[in-house]
Scaffold this active site. Structure first.
Site, PDB file in Angstrom:
ATOM      1  N   GLU A  71    -116.108  19.331  50.671  1.00 57.87           N
ATOM      2  CA  GLU A  71    -115.146  19.072  49.606  1.00 57.87           C
ATOM      3  C   GLU A  71    -115.680  18.041  48.614  1.00 57.87           C
ATOM      4  OE1 GLU A  71    -110.952  19.750  51.236  1.00 57.87           O
ATOM      5  OE2 GLU A  71    -111.712  18.173  52.520  1.00 57.87           O
ATOM      6  N   ARG A  97    -112.736  24.969  45.120  1.00 58.87           N
ATOM      7  CA  ARG A  97    -112.060  23.901  44.388  1.00 58.87           C
ATOM      8  C   ARG A  97    -112.993  22.739  44.055  1.00 58.87           C
ATOM      9  NH1 ARG A  97    -109.626  23.972  49.692  1.00 58.87           N
ATOM     10  NH2 ARG A  97    -110.303  22.222  50.958  1.00 58.87           N
ATOM     11  N   ASP A  98    -112.439  21.727  43.413  1.00 61.91           N
ATOM     12  CA  ASP A  98    -113.036  20.408  43.212  1.00 61.91           C
ATOM     13  C   ASP A  98    -114.247  20.413  42.271  1.00 61.91           C
ATOM     14  OD1 ASP A  98    -111.097  19.862  45.117  1.00 61.91           O
ATOM     15  OD2 ASP A  98    -112.488  19.354  46.721  1.00 61.91           O
ATOM     16  N   TRP A 102    -103.730  10.222  46.785  1.00 55.57           N
ATOM     17  CA  TRP A 102    -104.925  10.526  47.572  1.00 55.57           C
ATOM     18  C   TRP A 102    -106.103  10.763  46.643  1.00 55.57           C
ATOM     19  CZ3 TRP A 102    -100.797  13.635  46.963  1.00 55.57           C
ATOM     20  CH2 TRP A 102    -100.941  15.002  46.843  1.00 55.57           C
ATOM     21  N   ASP A 103    -106.801  11.876  46.673  1.00 58.03           N
ATOM     22  CA  ASP A 103    -108.052  12.046  45.916  1.00 58.03           C
ATOM     23  C   ASP A 103    -107.965  11.439  44.515  1.00 58.03           C
ATOM     24  OD1 ASP A 103    -108.276  13.771  48.083  1.00 58.03           O
ATOM     25  OD2 ASP A 103    -109.161  15.396  46.926  1.00 58.03           O
ATOM     26  N   SER A 128    -107.997  18.631  43.158  1.00 54.42           N
ATOM     27  CA  SER A 128    -108.982  17.686  42.640  1.00 54.42           C
ATOM     28  C   SER A 128    -109.935  18.244  41.603  1.00 54.42           C
ATOM     29  CB  SER A 128    -109.803  17.117  43.781  1.00 54.42           C
ATOM     30  OG  SER A 128    -108.987  16.275  44.531  1.00 54.42           O
TER      31      SER A 128
END
Ligand code: FRU
Ligand code: FRU
Ligand code: FRU
Ligand code: FRU
Length: 495
Positions: free
Chosen positions: A339, A246-247, A75-76, A164
């Site tokens: 996100e 996050r991210d 995914w990501d 991520s």
């Protein structure tokens, strides 16, 4: 420009730039986000797209090829970039990092098992000359078992995952991998949390070794914890056990040479139980007949959704020490998840892109899964939501007249593309990559776990549109899993 249904006017935003250090936070208001529904066709029937074509990702066919040859769920994903988000190949190899998980898991169980893996492929080949699935070789996991768990003081975690981030290349082939290091503390059956999860922005430094036979890394055997949610600007686990933090995505700003900044996903630092939105979060113009009152919105449950985009600044050259700055965008009472934010620069403008799920919108707001964009004159500015003040840049085909459903249980009336892809990342030249989640209708759907066809948008000031002339798969669809480098570095990664 799409015809607009009756509804509120968007908030006026000036795009004016402020110092990165100042405490001005742009607001993606309810008045702004309600423009999304105004663009939706109220007469669109069951399984039709109700949204304007210029902001809709073309339909992805259900017979997609799998980029890992079914070795892992993917995914990501993110490329190897420099401080200006250029994408590099190294010694003729393109390299991407992806969240991966074992195929024995259900695709929806992946989040608590996520690890960062990597792929490589030869550079300089056009998408139409590559194997249909993108031609990537899966290189394996970046970290040895245990490395990313070491930063947690409480070692009693039940699940320890890597979420991520972004990867920067430096001279000598050094790679700084910024990512989200996460520990879950669940009961033995993987059930409820014993205590809230711990999500941190982290850095690991390694080196890339690439030649015509492949790509491997050395290093990546130590992790530095950079930032933990502070509860002042960024909601922490005491305020909300389900906080989002996050991210990380790092970049330099030509207006502030010598500094390195980071954007990341956060939540506004309010206590979940007592969070309230105010008139500025709603953003209605005086006398707007479609305005809601603050009391109505706060009573509706909307304050459970209080996403923001954070900003931090490095305080040393190694990028191992960082300080928080106030958020650059809040989406209070709009959505809970902003996100994978990124800063994209074009024509002297700063574009903030971030992804939102359809199901994380607040009561009274709706929109497709996809990428949303905001334009301003600096990294901190009074960001103008793109496309008629809405923020919508590229959404999945959807029908806002019906419930969204979920990727594992599509709504009967939803368009088969409602959850076709997610985690869109905008690349140089307006190319956009994302991963396939679910394609199909309630009776016939197929889960993804591989990257979608790359598409392209044209960005012009505060508007954008899908380029349907792009691609090798017709009707705006480029190559599957096509994440091309726009620059190459040679032996040892000299740049
Ligand atoms: C789904 C979810 C998503 C989010 C991800 C990471 O379980 O909450 O909404 O993108 O997990 O928290
Ligand atoms: C895409 C592409 C990529 C390659 C780059 C080289 O058009 O062919 O596959 O990395 O351009 O310029
Ligand atoms: C987006 C996302 C990210 C997170 C990861 C977890 O799809 O929710 O925000 O880092 O997935 O799997
Ligand atoms: C060790 C390592 C491993 C990884 C491999 C990639 O140096 O980082 O963790 O699997 O190299 O080449």
């Amino acid at each position: 420009e799409p015809y607009l249904q009756p509804g509120p006017e968007p908030t006026l935003h000036t795009q004016e730039a402020f110092s990165p250090e100042s405490n001005f936070t742009a607001k993606w208001t309810r008045a702004d986000a309600r423009q999304i529904k105004r663009m939706s066709d109220p007469t669109a029937g069951s399984r039709q797209n109700s949204m304007p074509e210029e902001y809709t990702m073309p339909d992805i066919p259900q017979n997609f090829p799998d980029m890992s040859n079914e070795q892992v769920w993917v995914w990501d994903s993110w490329p190897l970039t420099d401080e200006n988000a250029n994408q590099y190949s190294v010694n003729g190899q393109e390299i991407i990092f992806s969240l991966v998980a074992d195929r024995s898991l259900g695709f929806d169980d992946r989040h608590v098992y996520a690890k960062i893996g990597y792929f490589y492929r030869p550079a300089g080949i056009s998408a139409d000359q590559r194997p249909e699935n993108g031609g990537w070789t899966y290189g394996g996991l970046v970290f040895d078992e245990g490395v990313t768990g070491e930063i947690f003081e409480d070692q009693s975690y039940s699940h320890q995952t890597q979420w991520s981030g972004s990867a920067r290349i430096f001279p000598g082939g050094e790679i700084k991998l910024f990512f989200t290091d996460v520990a879950f503390y669940r009961d033995q059956n993987g059930g409820p949390d014993i205590k809230p999860y711990d999500s941190r922005l982290a850095l690991s430094v390694g080196h890339v070794h690439a030649n015509k036979h492949g790509v491997r890394f050395t290093g990546f055997n130590k992790v530095t914890s950079l930032l933990e949610a502070d509860g002042t600007y960024y909601q922490n686990s005491e305020q909300n056990p389900y906080y989002n933090f996050r991210d990380p995505f790092t970049f330099e700003d030509p207006a502030h040479p010598g500094e390195t900044y980071m954007v990341f996903e956060g939540n506004t630092a309010m206590d979940r139980a007592t969070a309230q939105c105010d008139a500025d979060d709603l953003g209605y113009q005086d006398g707007d007949p479609y305005a809601e009152t603050v009391t109505q919105v706060n009573a509706s449950g909307a304050p459970f959704q209080i996403g923001n985009v954070g900003l931090a600044k490095a305080t040393n050259d190694d990028l191992t020490e960082w300080e928080f700055l106030p958020p650059i965008l809040s989406a209070n009472c709009v959505t809970d998840q902003t996100e994978r934010p990124q800063i994209y620069q074009q024509d002297g403008k700063y574009y903030l892109f971030t992804i939102s799920h359809s199901t994380t919108y607040a009561t009274g707001i709706t929109g497709p899964e996809g990428v949303y964009g905001f334009v301003g004159n600096g990294i901190r500015s009074d960001y103008q939501p793109m496309n008629q003040g809405s923020g919508l840049v590229l959404g999945n085909p959807t029908n806002l007249n019906y419930w969204p459903g979920s990727p594992f249980a599509p709504d009967y009336n939803q368009h088969p593309g409602q959850f076709q892809s997610y985690s869109h990342y905008v690349m140089p030249g307006g190319l956009i990559q994302s991963f396939i989640d679910t394609i199909g209708t309630k009776e016939n759907f197929r889960r993804g776990g591989t990257l979608a066809p790359t598409v392209r948008i044209k960005i012009n000031g505060d508007s954008s549109e899908v380029d349907y002339s792009y691609g090798v798969n017709g009707y705006g669809l480029g190559g599957w899993a096509d994440i091309p480098a726009n620059l190459n570095v040679n032996s040892g990664g000299q740049i």
